[in-house]
Design an enzyme around this catalytic site. Sequence first.
Site, short mmCIF file in Angstrom:
data_model
loop_
_atom_site.label_atom_id
_atom_site.label_comp_id
_atom_site.label_asym_id
_atom_site.label_seq_id
_atom_site.Cartn_x
_atom_site.Cartn_y
_atom_site.Cartn_z
N LYS A 1 2.46 4.44 18.23
CA LYS A 1 2.63 5.84 17.80
C LYS A 1 2.79 6.76 19.01
CE LYS A 1 -0.11 4.88 13.67
NZ LYS A 1 -1.47 4.77 13.15
N ILE B 1 0.03 13.22 8.36
CA ILE B 1 0.19 14.41 9.23
C ILE B 1 1.67 14.56 9.63
CG2 ILE B 1 -0.40 15.42 11.46
CD1 ILE B 1 -3.08 14.01 11.34
N GLY C 1 -7.25 -0.23 2.65
CA GLY C 1 -5.80 -0.13 2.87
C GLY C 1 -5.42 0.61 4.13
N ASP D 1 -1.53 -0.33 17.79
CA ASP D 1 -0.95 0.56 16.77
C ASP D 1 -0.91 2.00 17.31
OD1 ASP D 1 -0.19 1.15 13.84
OD2 ASP D 1 -1.89 2.47 14.20
N LYS E 1 6.16 1.99 12.76
CA LYS E 1 6.03 2.42 14.17
C LYS E 1 6.17 1.26 15.13
CE LYS E 1 1.98 1.72 12.13
NZ LYS E 1 1.16 2.27 11.09
N THR F 1 0.83 -1.22 0.00
CA THR F 1 0.00 0.00 0.00
C THR F 1 0.86 1.26 0.00
OG1 THR F 1 -1.69 -1.18 1.26
CG2 THR F 1 -1.83 1.22 1.26
N VAL F 2 1.76 1.38 0.96
CA VAL F 2 2.52 2.63 1.10
C VAL F 2 3.61 2.74 0.03
CG1 VAL F 2 3.82 4.09 2.69
CG2 VAL F 2 2.06 2.57 3.59
#
Length: 430
Positions: free
Chosen positions: A208, A139, A190, A204, A108, A15-16
């Site tokens: 972070k 962000i 995704g 998750d 992360k 995806t990324v």
Amino acid sequence: MSGELIRLGLAGLGTVGTGLAKILASNADWIQRRLGRQVVIKSALVRDPTKVRDLPSRMNIALATSMDDLLQDPELDIIVELMGGLDAPYRLISAALARGKAVVTANKALLAERGNELFSLAAKHGAALYYEASVAGGIPIVQVLKESLAGNRIKALTGILNGTANYILTEMTDRGLDFQTALGQAQAKGYAEADPTLDIQGMDAAHKLVLLIRLAYGEDYPLSELPVQGISHVDPQDIIFADQFGFRVKLIAQVRHSQGGLDAGVFTALVRQEHILGKVDGPFNAVLVEGDAVGPLMLYGQGAGDLPTGSAVLADIMALARAGCSPNNTGFPEIVLPPAAILSPDHVRSRHYFRFTVLDRPGVLAVIAGVFGQRNISIAQMVQKGSSSGRNVPVVFITHSAQARDVTAAVREIDTQSFITAPSVHYRIL
Ligand code: NAP
Ligand code: HSE
């Protein structure tokens, strides 16, 4: 890093990675104008080289299946790790840093688990380890804490940091979707991790938050000590009650400087509909920072997905392409950050939402109110939904600020009463 081209060795074309490739293709001229050089993906490490990939046409990327192909290529300027997982990325990143190679990652989980080792290694070899995409997708909060707010003492940082959880809660609230259907949609779009339990169990967001604590306070808060709650237990009836009281249910990650220590955690909370974080919906993330000089400041944007996350990865690549001096990885000069002073979760104060499932019979409210009173918990609002003599009914309370230790003790005591017919529910109110 000199010459006409910045050559990337990309580990992961999912995806990324695909999102990054698309931005490099669509904005190639603009990137070249800003840097004076082109950025190209020379090779990409994947698991399955036969897989059909949605890549920009005319992009010529050599697929590799061994990390040595990336590590031993002297032409690569930056290793970009977008594989996910822990062991393989650790091996790749540590080997790259040991060679003095600049690394960009969105991982992360790895940085929260083994950041100390990797940042120390990077410092030892004078290598860059950049990770803007690892927190809140598109962000740019890492850069903001590391550079823009570097002179502020951070009083508090409160975020909606998991796009999948926020998407699920929004769909359950606004469209009445059930949890599994909403999760399936988040996966299809995704947003979710390869292992979506990380999203829905709060880990998750915890990964972070640990990274943000390092950046905001220069302290190492061990992941294993962070209180973490997810959203998989959220009952649609609490979403409905919350709405009736003027709240939305959100997964919140928060750290506050309080009583000489750090009060931090990931928890499901009720947030006022008019609160700035109460309006953050769908896969969007937001980080509300309160600095002693800047005051309140909020960043809002897409916290997951191919192009938003690719945008953050590209920001690191471009920052490194421009960097003339030594890298700023953690925002602090120490090689190893000191341990965080942790405020015991028992001492945390906040307002609370309670739902008790009780038999509708005389004296029930008096007992609950009595236990609350003994524990210094003051009731602000109360509602009983329906009345059905001798049957189960939910009773909901909103309280004034109370200490977590008292709340836990009160619920434990109330749950032993004979009129309680199902486990009680309680959430913090932001
Ligand atoms: P993904 O779609 O699952 O893609 C992973 C890619 O890495 C795939 O191309 C896969 O190869 C490759 N890969 C995985 N393990 C490998 C191994 N052992 N050896 C070689 N190749 C391997 O993952 P993603 O969603 O892009 O996430 C990548 C990273 O970004 C993760 O750390 C994630 O936490 C982070 N992140 C993701 C998002 C998001 O919105 N998705 C946002 C922020 C951060 P194949 O294609 O051959 O399977
Ligand atoms: N799975 C993550 C989320 C991706 O849903 O927020 C962005 O880190």
